[in-house]
Design an enzyme around this catalytic site. Structure first.
Site, mmCIF file in Angstrom:
data_model
loop_
_atom_site.group_PDB
_atom_site.id
_atom_site.type_symbol
_atom_site.label_atom_id
_atom_site.label_comp_id
_atom_site.label_asym_id
_atom_site.label_seq_id
_atom_site.Cartn_x
_atom_site.Cartn_y
_atom_site.Cartn_z
ATOM 1 N N GLU A 162 -21.847 -9.424 35.541
ATOM 2 C CA GLU A 162 -20.965 -9.226 34.385
ATOM 3 C C GLU A 162 -19.709 -8.455 34.749
ATOM 4 O O GLU A 162 -18.587 -8.888 34.484
ATOM 5 C CB GLU A 162 -21.731 -8.494 33.279
ATOM 6 C CG GLU A 162 -20.915 -8.247 32.028
ATOM 7 C CD GLU A 162 -20.648 -9.529 31.263
ATOM 8 O OE1 GLU A 162 -19.528 -10.052 31.381
ATOM 9 O OE2 GLU A 162 -21.559 -9.992 30.565
ATOM 10 N N ASP A 191 -15.752 -9.787 34.788
ATOM 11 C CA ASP A 191 -14.760 -9.208 33.882
ATOM 12 C C ASP A 191 -13.566 -8.647 34.642
ATOM 13 O O ASP A 191 -12.403 -8.881 34.274
ATOM 14 C CB ASP A 191 -15.396 -8.093 33.050
ATOM 15 C CG ASP A 191 -16.454 -8.602 32.091
ATOM 16 O OD1 ASP A 191 -16.526 -9.823 31.883
ATOM 17 O OD2 ASP A 191 -17.207 -7.771 31.560
ATOM 18 N N SER A 210 -18.703 -14.474 27.802
ATOM 19 C CA SER A 210 -18.316 -13.209 28.419
ATOM 20 C C SER A 210 -17.194 -13.414 29.425
ATOM 21 O O SER A 210 -16.506 -12.457 29.792
ATOM 22 C CB SER A 210 -19.523 -12.555 29.101
ATOM 23 O OG SER A 210 -20.011 -13.383 30.132
ATOM 24 N N ASP A 265 -5.562 -26.743 19.765
ATOM 25 C CA ASP A 265 -6.709 -27.098 18.936
ATOM 26 C C ASP A 265 -7.787 -27.787 19.780
ATOM 27 O O ASP A 265 -7.486 -28.601 20.649
ATOM 28 C CB ASP A 265 -6.248 -28.029 17.816
ATOM 29 C CG ASP A 265 -7.185 -28.013 16.624
ATOM 30 O OD1 ASP A 265 -8.144 -27.221 16.638
ATOM 31 O OD2 ASP A 265 -6.939 -28.785 15.683
ATOM 32 N N ILE A 266 -9.036 -27.441 19.504
ATOM 33 C CA ILE A 266 -10.186 -28.058 20.180
ATOM 34 C C ILE A 266 -10.902 -28.931 19.164
ATOM 35 O O ILE A 266 -11.341 -28.440 18.121
ATOM 36 C CB ILE A 266 -11.143 -26.991 20.746
ATOM 37 C CG1 ILE A 266 -10.383 -25.976 21.598
ATOM 38 C CG2 ILE A 266 -12.263 -27.657 21.531
ATOM 39 C CD1 ILE A 266 -9.665 -26.553 22.790
ATOM 40 N N GLY A 280 -7.990 -27.954 13.343
ATOM 41 C CA GLY A 280 -7.880 -26.654 12.709
ATOM 42 C C GLY A 280 -9.042 -25.755 13.087
ATOM 43 O O GLY A 280 -9.754 -25.996 14.062
ATOM 44 N N ASP A 324 -12.635 -24.024 13.315
ATOM 45 C CA ASP A 324 -14.021 -24.457 13.165
ATOM 46 C C ASP A 324 -14.946 -23.377 13.712
ATOM 47 O O ASP A 324 -14.518 -22.527 14.514
ATOM 48 C CB ASP A 324 -14.260 -25.794 13.880
ATOM 49 C CG ASP A 324 -13.901 -25.748 15.362
ATOM 50 O OD1 ASP A 324 -14.590 -25.046 16.124
ATOM 51 O OD2 ASP A 324 -12.923 -26.412 15.753
#
Length: 636
Positions: A303, A307, A552, A595-596, A614, A616
């Site tokens: 992690e 990061d 993450s 947008d996806i 839009g 979701d």
């Protein structure tokens, strides 16, 4: 079965005079009730009536009911006060419990037979502690205390419900120990559900990995196979060199014993980060947080390495990154441990949190942190990214609401909080879903939202992917490789004003066919707010590169993008962004996101929700495009 969605119940009772010292204090109201015993716990025996129990009353904060309006005043792009963030002293003065609240609770306790010398008010005036016996506590709260055993051997004191006099109820957020089993924060787990210290090997982790990479693919044409910094720069237009790095700040939070390895950061920098070899993040140790040199494995370092490698690289050597390392390696930490350090007014009695919910420092265990708990000792960065989280159902509503309000207060101070939305679609950590009685299990059928992602005062970040055979110039899809983007509707928080139009638009254009018994359809906070890539990251771990997946990964990438927007604003004499949600949902920012429209977030035996044009509940508003965001935010 809607009942376990409600944060506070209000059942008025008639009370026999023998139950309290003064019968005139009736009527009483049910303040909190727990519908189930959390996973891993078993009620074993009645607690001895003569045993000591330190009751702690969380006093209601003044003006907290106005926090949303106050936050919008400095965060909405149409507000004349946009960017006029508050100071810590202004926050403390505005939200401190009122004298009326303190006096009301104290007077009731005295009338009930509690001598004044057994009551202590915390320095922040947020908590009133009473040295009590079990018998007295049960009479004060109309509760029955039992001992609960956890499968790990841990014991806990709790009750199923408790009550307060009607005139006291408005002045108390919650009381501990009572119904709460909210213990140390854990990393999102992929193997098991239960309360285990974060970062411990063998308990699963986020991000997830499919193993080591045979060879790095560094060309932009290969971004569907491996994500590297050049892929992210191309996807989100992040070609920017900071010019105000000494005035700006970006913070990444890690919870011990999860920690980075410098040699891995150097290996990553050698391949991808000009000028960052040998460079470390600025370590801010909170309650003994440290970066050990002995452990080296994906479970310990995956992690933090992810990061920091991507966070530091994307903001370049021109912007320092602050690492908040929270908790010692023995006791660990909770989100409250971190929040205490940022805001001294959030600390509980005598600078420490409730021992039944949060770690207690000094830690008397061998190797533990022996110093006093950090309380208001840390200056928050402008942007803070966190890749850890609970299931919302792990926590009582009162505990979650109080913590969420703290994120709101820090937003007033100009801090942008980002939280990953989870990796299990509409299911909770480990793929656990809710049952009708509020319990969680792998075969549950009710959607299990995440926290703090559902807090309306943070920005929740979901995950996308560059699908096989596609390139970075084509639209991404919702992440459906190894992980699924966490998203859905809160069971605790109502829909914030900034989000109502977007959510209503989604529901009108995409009627949800699922039974209203498996998700909260009553009008609640929806998440995520936006997304970024979360699949196929090349990450240096334990001396080699591995493929890594997770929301993450998305959160620190969004954090880097917003940090660079802050750099430009600061260089133009403007304040940092602060709480961004009212702005990114506003009409003026519609074109700032890609947008996806392909993919879902399965879980709980369903396909989850679907992406669409839009906003979701899979990818939020879409992925950020830095040039558009920069141009729009520079006008505010």
């Amino acid at each position: 079965m809607r009942s376990f969605f409600l944060p506070v119940l209000s059942l008025t009772l008639s009370l026999a005079a023998s139950a309290i010292a003064d019968p005139t204090l009736s009527p009483w109201k049910l303040h909190e009730r727990r519908s189930h015993i959390p996973a891993g716990w078993t009620r074993t025996q009645k607690l001895d009536s003569s045993a000591s129990v330190p009751l702690r009353f969380a006093l209601a904060q003044s003006n907290i009911e106005n926090i949303e309006a106050l936050l919008y005043d400095v965060s909405h792009p149409d507000s004349p006060n946009y960017g006029n963030h508050w100071s810590a002293s202004q926050i403390a003065a505005k939200f401190a419990p009122s004298t009326e609240s303190i006096d009301t609770v104290r007077s009731w306790l005295i009338e009930s037979g509690v001598e004044p010398h057994r009551m202590k008010l915390s320095p922040t005036k947020g908590w009133l502690e009473v040295a009590s016996t079990v018998e007295e506590a049960e009479n004060l709260l109309l509760a029955e205390y039992h001992v609960y055993d956890h499968e790990t051997g841990t014991k806990h004191i709790a009750c199923e419900s408790y009550h307060l006099p009607e005139h006291v109820t408005p002045h108390v957020d919650f009381v501990t120990p009572t119904i709460h089993f909210d213990a140390k924060v854990q990393k999102r787990t992929d193997k098991s559900y239960g309360r285990v210290p974060i970062g411990q090997p063998g308990q699963g982790s986020t991000p997830k990995t499919t193993g080591q990479i045979d060879g790095l693919l560094t060309q932009i044409e290969d971004c569907d196979k491996q994500i590297t910094p050049i892929c992210l720069r191309a996807l989100y237009g992040l070609w920017y060199q900071p010019v105000a790095g000494d005035k700006n700040s970006y913070g990444i939070v890690e919870y011990s014993p999860q920690a980075y390895v410098q040699s891995d950061l150097d290996l990553f920098a050698k391949n991808f980060s000009t000028g960052l070899e040998g460079v470390s993040p600025t370590l801010v140790s909170i309650d003994g947080g440290s970066v050990p040199t002995s452990a080296s494995s994906f479970d310990y370092n995956g992690e933090s390495n992810l990061d920091l490698e991507y966070g530091m690289t994307l903001v370049t050597k021109g912007q320092n990154v602050t690492l908040y390392q929270v908790g010692d390696s023995v006791e660990g930490a909770s989100f409250n441990t971190f929040l205490d350090a940022l805001d001294g007014t959030y600390c509980t009695f005598e600078g420490g949190d409730d021992p039944n919910q949060d770690p207690v420092y000094p830690d008397t265990a061998s190797g533990g942190y022996s110093g006093q708990e950090d309380c208001g000792t840390v200056t928050p960065a402008n942007v803070i990214s966190t890749s850890y989280g609970y299931n919302e159902a792990d926590l009582s509503a009162a505990y979650a609401i109080r913590q969420c309000n703290e994120y709101g207060k820090l937003g007033l101070m100009g801090v942008t909080f980002l939280f990953s939305s989870g990796d299990w679609g509409v299911a909770g950590n480990g793929g656990y879903c809710l049952n009708a009685d509020g319990t969680q299990s792998p075969d549950g059928t009710i959607f299990n939202p995440a926290f703090p992602a559902t807090c309306p005062y943070v920005t929740a970040v979901g995950a996308t992917q560059v699908s096989s055979g596609k390139n970075v110039w084509e639209p991404e899809d919702a992440c459906e490789q190894v992980i699924y983007s966490g998203g859905g509707f809160s069971n605790y928080f109502s829909t914030p004003d900034y989000q109502k139009a977007a959510v209503e638009g989604y529901l009108q254009a995409n009627p949800i066919s699922y039974s209203k018994d498996i998700y909260n359809s009553t009008g609640s906070r929806a998440y995520p707010d936006l997304s970024a890539n979360g699949a196929n990251y090349a990450v240096a771990i334990d001396g080699s590169f591995s493929l890594v997946y997770g929301t993450s990964a998305a959160s620190p990438v969004v954090g880097a993008i917003l940090t660079m927007v802050n750099d430009a604003r600061i260089s133009h004499g403007k304040p940092p962004l602060g709480f961004i949600n009212p702005t990114i949902y506003s009409a003026g920012f519609a074109g700032a996101f890609k947008d996806i429209t392909n993919g879902t977030n399965p879980g709980c035996g369903t396909l989850g929700f679907n992406t669409t044009k839009g906003w979701d509940p899979v990818t939020g508003l879409g992925t950020p495009y830095f040039p558009s965001l920069l141009a729009k935010w520079l006008t505010l």
